[in-house]
Design a protein around this motif. Sequence first.
Motif, PDB file in Angstrom:
ATOM      1  N   UNK A   6       0.866  -1.178   0.000  1.00 28.92           N
ATOM      2  CA  UNK A   6       0.000   0.000   0.000  1.00 28.92           C
ATOM      3  C   UNK A   6       0.898   1.221   0.000  1.00 28.92           C
ATOM      4  N   UNK A   7       0.721   2.067  -1.001  1.00 31.89           N
ATOM      5  CA  UNK A   7       1.546   3.258  -1.139  1.00 31.89           C
ATOM      6  C   UNK A   7       1.026   4.383  -0.250  1.00 31.89           C
ATOM      7  N   UNK A   8       1.816   5.435  -0.084  1.00 32.26           N
ATOM      8  CA  UNK A   8       1.534   6.481   0.907  1.00 32.26           C
ATOM      9  C   UNK A   8       0.133   7.095   0.764  1.00 32.26           C
ATOM     10  N   UNK A   9      -0.242   7.525  -0.427  1.00 28.29           N
ATOM     11  CA  UNK A   9      -1.565   8.139  -0.585  1.00 28.29           C
ATOM     12  C   UNK A   9      -2.674   7.117  -0.334  1.00 28.29           C
ATOM     13  N   UNK A  10      -2.433   5.870  -0.713  1.00 18.83           N
ATOM     14  CA  UNK A  10      -3.405   4.817  -0.452  1.00 18.83           C
ATOM     15  C   UNK A  10      -3.523   4.557   1.050  1.00 18.83           C
ATOM     16  N   UNK A  11      -2.391   4.655   1.754  1.00 13.13           N
ATOM     17  CA  UNK A  11      -2.407   4.458   3.203  1.00 13.13           C
ATOM     18  C   UNK A  11      -3.251   5.536   3.883  1.00 13.13           C
ATOM     19  N   UNK A  12      -3.094   6.795   3.440  1.00 14.82           N
ATOM     20  CA  UNK A  12      -3.904   7.878   4.016  1.00 14.82           C
ATOM     21  C   UNK A  12      -5.391   7.613   3.757  1.00 14.82           C
ATOM     22  N   UNK A  13      -5.713   7.086   2.586  1.00 15.92           N
ATOM     23  CA  UNK A  13      -7.086   6.693   2.271  1.00 15.92           C
ATOM     24  C   UNK A  13      -7.538   5.585   3.218  1.00 15.92           C
ATOM     25  N   UNK A  14      -6.677   4.576   3.408  1.00 21.48           N
ATOM     26  CA  UNK A  14      -7.024   3.442   4.270  1.00 21.48           C
ATOM     27  C   UNK A  14      -7.252   3.879   5.714  1.00 21.48           C
ATOM     28  N   UNK A  24     -20.393   3.558   3.055  1.00 22.33           N
ATOM     29  CA  UNK A  24     -20.845   3.685   1.663  1.00 22.33           C
ATOM     30  C   UNK A  24     -19.782   4.432   0.872  1.00 22.33           C
ATOM     31  N   UNK A  25     -19.580   4.017  -0.360  1.00 25.45           N
ATOM     32  CA  UNK A  25     -18.548   4.650  -1.179  1.00 25.45           C
ATOM     33  C   UNK A  25     -18.812   6.142  -1.365  1.00 25.45           C
ATOM     34  N   UNK A  26     -20.079   6.549  -1.448  1.00 23.00           N
ATOM     35  CA  UNK A  26     -20.395   7.973  -1.603  1.00 23.00           C
ATOM     36  C   UNK A  26     -19.969   8.772  -0.369  1.00 23.00           C
ATOM     37  N   UNK A  36      -8.553  14.807   2.388  1.00 20.67           N
ATOM     38  CA  UNK A  36      -7.403  14.647   1.508  1.00 20.67           C
ATOM     39  C   UNK A  36      -7.422  15.614   0.322  1.00 20.67           C
ATOM     40  N   UNK A  37      -8.564  16.283   0.127  1.00 25.29           N
ATOM     41  CA  UNK A  37      -8.684  17.194  -1.008  1.00 25.29           C
ATOM     42  C   UNK A  37      -8.843  16.481  -2.344  1.00 25.29           C
ATOM     43  N   UNK A  38      -9.299  15.230  -2.301  1.00 27.96           N
ATOM     44  CA  UNK A  38      -9.423  14.436  -3.517  1.00 27.96           C
ATOM     45  C   UNK A  38     -10.727  14.728  -4.251  1.00 27.96           C
ATOM     46  N   UNK A  39     -10.671  14.593  -5.579  1.00 30.11           N
ATOM     47  CA  UNK A  39     -11.868  14.640  -6.417  1.00 30.11           C
ATOM     48  C   UNK A  39     -12.547  13.272  -6.320  1.00 30.11           C
ATOM     49  N   UNK A  40     -13.857  13.231  -6.568  1.00 25.93           N
ATOM     50  CA  UNK A  40     -14.553  11.935  -6.510  1.00 25.93           C
ATOM     51  C   UNK A  40     -13.919  10.866  -7.404  1.00 25.93           C
ATOM     52  N   UNK A  41     -13.473  11.254  -8.601  1.00 24.74           N
ATOM     53  CA  UNK A  41     -12.876  10.261  -9.505  1.00 24.74           C
ATOM     54  C   UNK A  41     -11.615   9.648  -8.904  1.00 24.74           C
ATOM     55  N   UNK A  42     -10.844  10.443  -8.173  1.00 24.61           N
ATOM     56  CA  UNK A  42      -9.637   9.930  -7.531  1.00 24.61           C
ATOM     57  C   UNK A  42      -9.998   8.871  -6.496  1.00 24.61           C
ATOM     58  N   UNK A  43     -10.986   9.178  -5.672  1.00 26.97           N
ATOM     59  CA  UNK A  43     -11.401   8.220  -4.635  1.00 26.97           C
ATOM     60  C   UNK A  43     -11.910   6.924  -5.262  1.00 26.97           C
ATOM     61  N   UNK A  44     -12.743   7.031  -6.296  1.00 27.60           N
ATOM     62  CA  UNK A  44     -13.268   5.821  -6.935  1.00 27.60           C
ATOM     63  C   UNK A  44     -12.149   5.019  -7.604  1.00 27.60           C
ATOM     64  N   UNK A  45     -11.153   5.699  -8.154  1.00 25.33           N
ATOM     65  CA  UNK A  45     -10.007   5.009  -8.754  1.00 25.33           C
ATOM     66  C   UNK A  45      -9.228   4.241  -7.693  1.00 25.33           C
ATOM     67  N   UNK A  47     -10.381   3.183  -4.772  1.00 26.64           N
ATOM     68  CA  UNK A  47     -11.234   2.070  -4.330  1.00 26.64           C
ATOM     69  C   UNK A  47     -11.081   0.903  -5.300  1.00 26.64           C
ATOM     70  N   UNK A  48     -11.147   1.181  -6.586  1.00 28.44           N
ATOM     71  CA  UNK A  48     -11.035   0.119  -7.606  1.00 28.44           C
ATOM     72  C   UNK A  48      -9.662  -0.542  -7.549  1.00 28.44           C
ATOM     73  N   UNK A  49      -8.609   0.261  -7.479  1.00 28.91           N
ATOM     74  CA  UNK A  49      -7.242  -0.260  -7.464  1.00 28.91           C
ATOM     75  C   UNK A  49      -7.005  -1.142  -6.231  1.00 28.91           C
ATOM     76  N   UNK A  50      -7.436  -0.660  -5.059  1.00 25.67           N
ATOM     77  CA  UNK A  50      -7.228  -1.429  -3.835  1.00 25.67           C
ATOM     78  C   UNK A  50      -8.101  -2.678  -3.788  1.00 25.67           C
ATOM     79  N   UNK A  51      -9.248  -2.598  -4.408  1.00 24.92           N
ATOM     80  CA  UNK A  51     -10.118  -3.773  -4.498  1.00 24.92           C
ATOM     81  C   UNK A  51      -9.465  -4.848  -5.360  1.00 24.92           C
ATOM     82  N   UNK A  52      -8.875  -4.435  -6.485  1.00 29.04           N
ATOM     83  CA  UNK A  52      -8.206  -5.374  -7.381  1.00 29.04           C
ATOM     84  C   UNK A  52      -6.999  -6.027  -6.712  1.00 29.04           C
ATOM     85  N   UNK A  53      -6.365  -5.331  -5.790  1.00 29.96           N
ATOM     86  CA  UNK A  53      -5.184  -5.860  -5.100  1.00 29.96           C
ATOM     87  C   UNK A  53      -5.538  -6.609  -3.817  1.00 29.96           C
TER      88      UNK A  53
END
Length: 122
Positions: A6-14, A24-26, A36-45, A47-53
């Motif tokens: 898990x990379x640094x930005x992903x860790x902050x998300x986790x 809920x994802x929303x 984190x100042x993230x756009x919705x598309x960043x968060x969904x990306x 979520x998808x990446x971490x789900x795949x891993x």
Amino acid sequence: METPKIFESEYRFCLILWENEPIKSSELVKLCKEKLGWKPTTTYTVIKRLSERGVLKNENTVVTSLVSKEQVQAAEIDELVEKKFEDSFPAFIAAFAKNKKITEKEIDELQHMIDQFRKGDT
């Protein structure tokens, strides 16, 4: 099963996920924008990446973790000790203690942990 990297930005998300799961994802999108100042598309990306891993699952828009904070932290420490300290835990502890004042209480806690390991109570 090996803990996924898990990379640094992903860790902050986790950290946000672990504190609020199941969520809920929303709602996670709102928290990531706020914290984190993230756009919705960043968060969904992410979520998808971490789900795949295999880090989390997203079922019916509800996100939950598949690995704990402690598992991720332990994997990071293992990697650090292996790469930077030639897989020597004593060398890691020596380097850590060299630049940090360790209190008597912390020394006692470490000694207790060592005693537990010797007894096989871990």
